[in-house]
Scaffold this active site. Structure first.
Site, PDB file in Angstrom:
ATOM      1  N   THR A  59       7.198  25.020 -26.711  1.00  8.50           N
ATOM      2  CA  THR A  59       7.083  24.179 -25.003  1.00  8.50           C
ATOM      3  C   THR A  59       6.726  23.002 -24.937  1.00  8.50           C
ATOM      4  O   THR A  59       6.926  23.180 -23.345  1.00  8.50           O
ATOM      5  CB  THR A  59       5.506  25.006 -25.195  1.00  8.50           C
ATOM      6  OG1 THR A  59       5.846  26.712 -25.042  1.00  8.50           O
ATOM      7  CG2 THR A  59       4.954  25.124 -23.276  1.00  8.50           C
ATOM      8  N   ASP A 113       8.261  -0.402   2.971  1.00 12.26           N
ATOM      9  CA  ASP A 113       8.548   0.305   1.803  1.00 12.26           C
ATOM     10  C   ASP A 113       9.833  -0.090   1.009  1.00 12.26           C
ATOM     11  O   ASP A 113      10.431  -1.109   0.073  1.00 12.26           O
ATOM     12  CB  ASP A 113       7.770   1.075   0.111  1.00 12.26           C
ATOM     13  CG  ASP A 113       8.089   1.961   0.730  1.00 12.26           C
ATOM     14  OD1 ASP A 113       8.270   2.726   1.365  1.00 12.26           O
ATOM     15  OD2 ASP A 113       8.008   2.696  -0.530  1.00 12.26           O
ATOM     16  N   ARG A 114      10.813   1.535   1.804  1.00 15.08           N
ATOM     17  CA  ARG A 114      12.271   1.232   1.835  1.00 15.08           C
ATOM     18  C   ARG A 114      12.857   0.044   2.940  1.00 15.08           C
ATOM     19  O   ARG A 114      13.244  -0.442   2.163  1.00 15.08           O
ATOM     20  CB  ARG A 114      12.363   2.656   1.861  1.00 15.08           C
ATOM     21  CG  ARG A 114      11.943   3.496   1.567  1.00 15.08           C
ATOM     22  CD  ARG A 114      12.557   5.055   1.473  1.00 15.08           C
ATOM     23  NE  ARG A 114      13.383   5.704   1.344  1.00 15.08           N
ATOM     24  CZ  ARG A 114      14.085   6.673   2.359  1.00 15.08           C
ATOM     25  NH1 ARG A 114      13.177   7.298   3.135  1.00 15.08           N
ATOM     26  NH2 ARG A 114      14.739   6.859   2.054  1.00 15.08           N
ATOM     27  N   THR A 152       5.624   7.822  -5.643  1.00 16.47           N
ATOM     28  CA  THR A 152       5.261   8.923  -5.459  1.00 16.47           C
ATOM     29  C   THR A 152       6.158  10.011  -5.236  1.00 16.47           C
ATOM     30  O   THR A 152       6.236  11.339  -5.772  1.00 16.47           O
ATOM     31  CB  THR A 152       4.947   9.287  -4.919  1.00 16.47           C
ATOM     32  OG1 THR A 152       3.204   8.082  -4.334  1.00 16.47           O
ATOM     33  CG2 THR A 152       3.458  10.179  -4.547  1.00 16.47           C
ATOM     34  N   ALA A 154       0.412  -0.846  -0.238  1.00 22.34           N
ATOM     35  CA  ALA A 154      -0.137   0.114   0.267  1.00 22.34           C
ATOM     36  C   ALA A 154       0.543   1.732   0.098  1.00 22.34           C
ATOM     37  O   ALA A 154       1.323   1.455   1.156  1.00 22.34           O
ATOM     38  CB  ALA A 154      -0.823  -0.203   1.159  1.00 22.34           C
ATOM     39  N   GLY A 155       0.977   1.898  -1.122  1.00 20.82           N
ATOM     40  CA  GLY A 155       1.548   2.944  -1.265  1.00 20.82           C
ATOM     41  C   GLY A 155       0.390   4.665  -1.386  1.00 20.82           C
ATOM     42  O   GLY A 155      -0.296   4.447  -1.453  1.00 20.82           O
ATOM     43  N   ASN A 156       1.387   5.607  -1.235  1.00 21.67           N
ATOM     44  CA  ASN A 156       0.690   6.778  -1.376  1.00 21.67           C
ATOM     45  C   ASN A 156       0.360   7.016  -2.729  1.00 21.67           C
ATOM     46  O   ASN A 156      -1.433   7.515  -2.554  1.00 21.67           O
ATOM     47  CB  ASN A 156       2.076   8.061  -1.415  1.00 21.67           C
ATOM     48  CG  ASN A 156       2.011   7.785   0.027  1.00 21.67           C
ATOM     49  OD1 ASN A 156       1.571   7.917   1.138  1.00 21.67           O
ATOM     50  ND2 ASN A 156       3.591   7.860   0.214  1.00 21.67           N
ATOM     51  N   THR A 157       0.483   6.390  -3.839  1.00 15.60           N
ATOM     52  CA  THR A 157      -0.732   6.426  -4.638  1.00 15.60           C
ATOM     53  C   THR A 157      -1.263   5.538  -5.224  1.00 15.60           C
ATOM     54  O   THR A 157      -2.503   5.651  -5.477  1.00 15.60           O
ATOM     55  CB  THR A 157       0.308   6.604  -6.573  1.00 15.60           C
ATOM     56  OG1 THR A 157       0.894   8.029  -5.655  1.00 15.60           O
ATOM     57  CG2 THR A 157      -0.613   7.439  -7.626  1.00 15.60           C
ATOM     58  N   ASP A 172      13.532   3.677  -6.209  1.00 15.06           N
ATOM     59  CA  ASP A 172      12.229   3.376  -6.387  1.00 15.06           C
ATOM     60  C   ASP A 172      11.939   5.030  -6.818  1.00 15.06           C
ATOM     61  O   ASP A 172      11.844   5.824  -5.672  1.00 15.06           O
ATOM     62  CB  ASP A 172      12.032   3.182  -4.869  1.00 15.06           C
ATOM     63  CG  ASP A 172      10.392   2.635  -4.987  1.00 15.06           C
ATOM     64  OD1 ASP A 172       9.688   2.702  -6.057  1.00 15.06           O
ATOM     65  OD2 ASP A 172      10.021   1.762  -3.862  1.00 15.06           O
TER      66      ASP A 172
END
Length: 264
Positions: free
Chosen positions: A191, A114-115, A137, A7-10, A134
């Site tokens: 651009t 996670d790290r 996010t 479960a990550g931030n994103t 890694d």
């Protein structure tokens, strides 16, 4: 089989892991946007459908392990395991699946799960001093020594986060896709090209510069391992990575499960 959940931030990544023929194999993986409000019932409906599409069902899962950097998401994932898979979820970093490696930093408790899991997986797969990059996010650079001890690292804004901030702050800049530029020139003629060059080559410059400084500080040979979805994108135009391990966190969770002497 083991259901490993990162479960990550994103995003929340779910993966089915089986031990077959003496080896560890990821049979299927799925991801869903992280939302701490999502209930165990919602996860179950979504996941049951995906399991079925891959030819599996919930009864084949006899173990669940979770790594999370979103504390509010943990409870519902634990309920998912107990209610729908009839097992207690193991939480990475907590008994009986403690890290098992030295976290040699000023504030060990602040290290993202996670790290730590990536560090464990990297040293199970590779020898020596290691840098794990890694691409999530945030883009993290984690150093561990030849004994497997976590020694520290770097946290930088993820490339998508950097692009979002740029577009949000500059009214006339369009939203662009992150991709390798068609030309090796770093002088853009419009651009969109200028933005693409700034994001892509700017990020490669950051990666190469930070890794170079980390290696110089270590003073010994260091292997660089990349993980995360964007690693292959940057690999096209830099030789800083020694190898790419796309499923490093899932591999780490499976290794932690096995080290707890529980057979998925």
């Amino acid at each position: 089989m083991l259901l490993a959940i990162d479960a990550g931030n994103t995003n929340v990544v779910f993966a089915l892991v089986a031990n077959e023929n003496g080896g560890r194999e990821i049979k299927a993986r799925w991801r869903i946007a992280t939302d701490p409000r999502r209930t165990a019932d919602e996860y179950a409906v979504w996941l049951s459908q995906l399991l079925s599409l891959e030819g599996y069902d919930r009864s084949q899962v006899d173990g669940v392990i979770v790594s999370t950097v979103v504390p509010r998401a943990q409870h519902n994932l634990e309920v998912l395991a107990s209610k729908y898979f009839k097992t207690d979820a193991l939480i990475a970093g907590k008994p009986p699946v403690e890290w098992g490696v030295a976290i040699d930093v000023d504030e060990p408790a602040s290290l993202g799960a996670d790290r730590a899991v990536n560090t464990i997986a990297a040293h199970a797969l590779h020898d020596g001093d290691l840098i794990v990059i890694d691409f999530g996010t945030a883009t993290t650079f984690d150093l561990s020594d030849y004994n497997g001890a976590y020694k520290g690292g770097i946290i930088a804004p993820g490339i998508n986060l950097s692009l979002d901030a740029l577009v949000a702050a500059a009214a006339k800049l369009p939203r662009i896709a992150i991709e390798a530029p068609a030309s090796l020139s770093v002088i853009g003629r419009n651009t969109v090209d200028q933005m693409n060059i700034g994001i892509y080559w700017g990020y490669i410059g950051m990666i190469e510069g930070l890794v170079g400084r980390m290696k110089a500080e270590v003073g010994r040979p260091v292997k660089v391992i990349a993980t995360g979805g964007l690693a292959t994108l940057f690999e096209q135009h830099t030789n800083v990575f020694d190898t790419i391990e796309p499923d490093l966190t899932i591999q780490g969770l499976a290794i932690m499960w096995e080290r707890a002497h529980i057979t998925p």
